[in-house]
Design a protein around this motif. Structure first.
Motif, PDB file in Angstrom:
ATOM      1  N   LEU A  70       0.808  -1.223   0.000  1.00 45.12           N
ATOM      2  CA  LEU A  70       0.000   0.000   0.000  1.00 45.12           C
ATOM      3  C   LEU A  70       0.843   1.275   0.000  1.00 45.12           C
ATOM      4  O   LEU A  70       0.316   2.374   0.113  1.00 45.12           O
ATOM      5  N   GLY A  71       2.162   1.129  -0.118  1.00 45.28           N
ATOM      6  CA  GLY A  71       3.011   2.296  -0.308  1.00 45.28           C
ATOM      7  C   GLY A  71       3.606   2.909   0.933  1.00 45.28           C
ATOM      8  O   GLY A  71       4.047   4.074   0.904  1.00 45.28           O
ATOM      9  N   ALA A  72       3.674   2.175   2.034  1.00 49.23           N
ATOM     10  CA  ALA A  72       4.263   2.720   3.252  1.00 49.23           C
ATOM     11  C   ALA A  72       5.744   3.024   3.047  1.00 49.23           C
ATOM     12  O   ALA A  72       6.463   2.279   2.385  1.00 49.23           O
ATOM     13  N   ASP A  73       6.198   4.128   3.633  1.00 45.77           N
ATOM     14  CA  ASP A  73       7.625   4.479   3.617  1.00 45.77           C
ATOM     15  C   ASP A  73       8.360   3.816   4.774  1.00 45.77           C
ATOM     16  O   ASP A  73       9.540   3.499   4.669  1.00 45.77           O
ATOM     17  N   SER A 272      -0.326   5.534  10.577  1.00 45.31           N
ATOM     18  CA  SER A 272      -1.714   5.173  10.290  1.00 45.31           C
ATOM     19  C   SER A 272      -1.858   3.663  10.132  1.00 45.31           C
ATOM     20  O   SER A 272      -0.946   2.985   9.670  1.00 45.31           O
ATOM     21  N   ASP A 273      -3.043   3.157  10.511  1.00 46.65           N
ATOM     22  CA  ASP A 273      -3.371   1.747  10.269  1.00 46.65           C
ATOM     23  C   ASP A 273      -3.642   1.497   8.790  1.00 46.65           C
ATOM     24  O   ASP A 273      -3.662   0.341   8.352  1.00 46.65           O
ATOM     25  N   PHE A 274      -3.844   2.591   8.048  1.00 45.48           N
ATOM     26  CA  PHE A 274      -4.242   2.499   6.645  1.00 45.48           C
ATOM     27  C   PHE A 274      -3.259   3.296   5.780  1.00 45.48           C
ATOM     28  O   PHE A 274      -3.519   4.468   5.442  1.00 45.48           O
ATOM     29  N   PRO A 275      -2.146   2.705   5.366  1.00 48.84           N
ATOM     30  CA  PRO A 275      -1.158   3.446   4.574  1.00 48.84           C
ATOM     31  C   PRO A 275      -1.694   3.962   3.242  1.00 48.84           C
ATOM     32  O   PRO A 275      -1.103   4.867   2.656  1.00 48.84           O
ATOM     33  N   ASP A 276      -2.794   3.387   2.766  1.00 48.74           N
ATOM     34  CA  ASP A 276      -3.363   3.835   1.499  1.00 48.74           C
ATOM     35  C   ASP A 276      -4.277   5.051   1.662  1.00 48.74           C
ATOM     36  O   ASP A 276      -4.826   5.551   0.681  1.00 48.74           O
ATOM     37  N   TYR A 277      -4.438   5.565   2.859  1.00 53.68           N
ATOM     38  CA  TYR A 277      -5.280   6.726   3.083  1.00 53.68           C
ATOM     39  C   TYR A 277      -4.577   8.050   2.794  1.00 53.68           C
ATOM     40  O   TYR A 277      -5.197   9.096   2.851  1.00 53.68           O
ATOM     41  N   PHE A 278      -3.311   7.999   2.465  1.00 56.97           N
ATOM     42  CA  PHE A 278      -2.574   9.221   2.164  1.00 56.97           C
ATOM     43  C   PHE A 278      -2.962   9.691   0.772  1.00 56.97           C
ATOM     44  O   PHE A 278      -2.729   8.996  -0.221  1.00 56.97           O
ATOM     45  N   ILE A 279      -3.556  10.881   0.704  1.00 58.75           N
ATOM     46  CA  ILE A 279      -4.044  11.418  -0.573  1.00 58.75           C
ATOM     47  C   ILE A 279      -3.003  12.340  -1.159  1.00 58.75           C
ATOM     48  O   ILE A 279      -2.609  13.331  -0.532  1.00 58.75           O
ATOM     49  N   ASP A 280      -2.542  12.058  -2.362  1.00 53.51           N
ATOM     50  CA  ASP A 280      -1.538  12.904  -3.015  1.00 53.51           C
ATOM     51  C   ASP A 280      -2.202  14.076  -3.717  1.00 53.51           C
ATOM     52  O   ASP A 280      -3.345  14.004  -4.110  1.00 53.51           O
TER      53      ASP A 280
END
Length: 280
Positions: A70-73, A272-280
């Motif tokens: 999901l794109g976590a750093d 966050s529990d949801f790494p995909d919630y980061f909106i670019d």
């Protein structure tokens, strides 16, 4: 009149010099031991809380693989010590909530912990998940993402800081840009001890209550970042932390709109529990 004019020019010049000196000192102070690619980044780091614990059982291999997908750093990892002195990845000091074991984790050997089911509590499809070791997390993921290690309840595990330093020292590339390690804890004294052992590894302190300027100064003597709970974070607190030369993280943010708002604040990291919630 001429003398007054000269005095004004000199006064202005002295003020200007003072400002320049203060700016130099400030930027010198804010120079941290973070890798250059982290220091220069402008968007907050996407930090998967216990992996992608909104989708998978926390602190399991499945959760960490999902966070990377999901794109976590960074992966956020909680550590304890087993009965036989091995660093184990688990959140609670007890086993009851997220495994089929009972009682204190520190009363189990690694072999016994590996027999436990660490996934079925979340969903039956995760029944094969086991309690991972920190060494397994480092071996499997350190080449892909950063690892944010939280030392849990260090007072229960005398010497855990030394154990962690020894584990990280086995890997010669632990400070390289692409294989970043950060360490934090609620326990300030624990972070002081770890910083003395491994000064090249950035350390931070977690907080969930108001903090005085004096305490911020004390933390800034050894820490590179502060991690306040989202419920106490404000622009004012952010500025107070940054004035002490530390970076600012926050935890645990599971709302898309709030993540977007925090990104505008130019925080350095959001957990966050949801790494995909980061909106670019």
């Amino acid at each position: 009149m001429l003398a007054k004019g000269v005095c004004k020019v000199i006064a202005f010049f002295l003020i200007l010099v003072t400002i320049l000196v203060l700016l130099v000192l400030y930027f010198k102070k804010t120079k941290s031991n973070f890798p250059d690619n982290f220091t220069m980044q402008h968007s907050p780091l996407k930090i998967g809380h216990r992996g992608a614990s909104g989708y998978c059982p926390e602190n399991t291999m499945a959760s960490y693989y999902k966070a990377i997908e999901l794109g976590a750093d960074f992966l956020e990892v909680d550590i304890h010590l087993s009965k036989d002195g091995i660093l184990v990845v688990h959140h609670d000091s007890t086993l009851d909530r997220t495994t089929n074991g009972k009682g204190n984790l520190r009363d189990y050997t690694v072999a016994e912990l590996k027999e436990l089911d660490a996934g079925s509590w979340f969903h039956a499809r995760f029944k094969d998940e086991r309690v991972p070791l920190l060494s397994e997390i480092l071996e499997n993921f350190r080449s892909e993402v950063g690892i944010l290690i939280e030392i849990k309840h260090p007072s229960l595990y005398p010497g855990i800081e030394k154990k962690l330093a020894e584990e990280l020292s086995k890997r010669e590339d632990y400070t390289s840009d692409k294989k970043r390690i950060l360490v934090h804890s609620f326990d300030m004294e624990s972070m002081k001890r770890f910083h003395q052992l491994m000064p090249d590894i950035p350390v931070g302190v977690l907080i969930k209550r108001r903090i005085s300027d004096q305490k911020l100064k004390e933390i800034a003597e050894f820490a590179s970042f502060l991690n306040p709970k989202q419920t106490i974070l404000s622009t004012k607190l952010q500025m107070r932390i940054q004035e002490q030369g530390m970076k600012v993280f926050t935890w645990t943010v599971n709302n898309k709109k709030q993540i977007h708002m925090l990104k505008k604040m130019k925080l350095d990291g959001i957990i966050s529990d949801f790494p995909d919630y980061f909106i670019d």
